[in-house]
Write a protein that holds these residues in place. Structure first.
Motif, PDB file in Angstrom:
ATOM      1  N   UNK A  80      -3.295  -6.679   3.751  1.00 32.71           N
ATOM      2  CA  UNK A  80      -3.983  -6.071   2.613  1.00 32.71           C
ATOM      3  C   UNK A  80      -3.036  -5.183   1.817  1.00 32.71           C
ATOM      4  N   UNK A  81      -2.178  -4.454   2.519  1.00 27.67           N
ATOM      5  CA  UNK A  81      -1.225  -3.582   1.848  1.00 27.67           C
ATOM      6  C   UNK A  81      -0.236  -4.402   1.025  1.00 27.67           C
ATOM      7  N   UNK A  82       0.213  -5.530   1.582  1.00 27.79           N
ATOM      8  CA  UNK A  82       1.151  -6.382   0.857  1.00 27.79           C
ATOM      9  C   UNK A  82       0.502  -6.991  -0.387  1.00 27.79           C
ATOM     10  N   UNK A  83      -0.759  -7.355  -0.278  1.00 26.58           N
ATOM     11  CA  UNK A  83      -1.476  -7.911  -1.432  1.00 26.58           C
ATOM     12  C   UNK A  83      -1.561  -6.887  -2.559  1.00 26.58           C
ATOM     13  N   UNK A  84      -1.886  -5.645  -2.216  1.00 26.99           N
ATOM     14  CA  UNK A  84      -1.973  -4.595  -3.231  1.00 26.99           C
ATOM     15  C   UNK A  84      -0.611  -4.283  -3.825  1.00 26.99           C
ATOM     16  N   UNK A  85       0.428  -4.290  -2.975  1.00 28.90           N
ATOM     17  CA  UNK A  85       1.788  -4.049  -3.473  1.00 28.90           C
ATOM     18  C   UNK A  85       2.219  -5.148  -4.441  1.00 28.90           C
TER      19      UNK A  85
END
Length: 265
Positions: A80-85
């Motif tokens: 999820x963090x990578x998607x937002x980044x």
């Protein structure tokens, strides 16, 4: 589950951890005192040989289960963090490439990107549950319209326009993935929670069956196991929702775009 989701949203993580430690350690101590008083033979330790055989087996299974769950949930948060980044990085890329176009086009791109960044950041509480807001959707549509209306005047602008459209597509895809992930992220199923609670209860139960005439040592050992179990339950609860709670991913990549495009104060 709805209960754990409510806890993650409304209870601070430090308070949740302290509460789990107090409830589990206190409850186990009360149960242990009751058993020692009602079954005096436990103090003699005659059952220690059997407990020493079974407890390591249960502890290994428990450790493997909790480790697997925590690792899977942590991977979910990282995804999820990578998607937002990715969404934030593509928006930043668009902001950097806008200067290639004329002043009017650059100003319109900046305004559209700034509107989307603000709307997406403001939408975050709703988006964490997979819901969208009209403001964010409209801002994204205006951003698409802004780039579609650009008429490149040379090869450099044509190349940057093609690159910008690709970045805009990746940003929109990342947003869609983020919303779908949040919408489908309902936490561990009830059956998995039952397995976690059952194995946690077995670990606590077998730790209490070790006999010792020295009550202080016995209580200390069980208290240590109780703290371990409480910590594991805390981790499983907090990591269950990738976009909720203090361990979840944050909208900082989107806010960074807003800060980069906002005029200096």
């Amino acid at each position: 589950m709805a209960v754990t989701r409510w806890i993650v949203i409304n209870v601070p993580s430090s308070l949740l951890l302290a509460g789990l430690v107090v409830v589990i350690a206190g409850g186990t101590a009360v149960a242990q005192a009751f058993v020692r008083r009602r079954v005096p033979r436990i103090k003699q330790g005659k059952q220690n040989e059997i407990a020493q055989f079974l407890f390591p087996v249960i502890a290994v299974v428990y450790g493997f289960l909790i480790g697997f769950i925590v690792l899977a949930l942590w991977g979910q948060v990282n995804t999820a963090d990578q998607t937002t980044r990715t969404e934030g990085a593509m928006a930043t890329q668009l902001a950097r490439g806008r200067e290639v176009f004329g002043k009017a086009e650059s100003a319109r791109i900046r305004q559209s990107l700034l509107a989307y960044g603000r709307a997406a950041a403001a939408e975050w509480p709703s988006a964490a549950a997979g819901d969208t807001t009209p403001e964010a959707e409209n801002a994204l549509n205006r951003l698409h319209s802004t780039y579609e209306s650009i008429q490149p005047r040379n090869d450099t602008q044509r190349a940057f326009l093609a690159s910008s459209l690709a970045s805009l597509k990746d940003m929109s895809l990342a947003r869609t993935e983020r919303l779908l992930e949040a919408r489908t992220n309902i936490g561990p199923p009830l059956s998995l929670w039952m397995a976690v609670l059952l194995t946690s209860g077995l670990v606590l139960g077998f730790s209490a069956t070790f006999g010792s005439e020295q009550a202080l040592i016995h209580y200390g050992m069980v208290a240590a196991v109780s703290v371990l179990v409480a910590t594991n339950l805390f981790l499983v609860t907090e990591l269950s929702y990738a976009y909720l709670g203090e361990f979840a991913t944050s909208p900082e990549p989107l806010r960074a775009v807003v800060e980069a495009l906002s005029p200096p104060r």
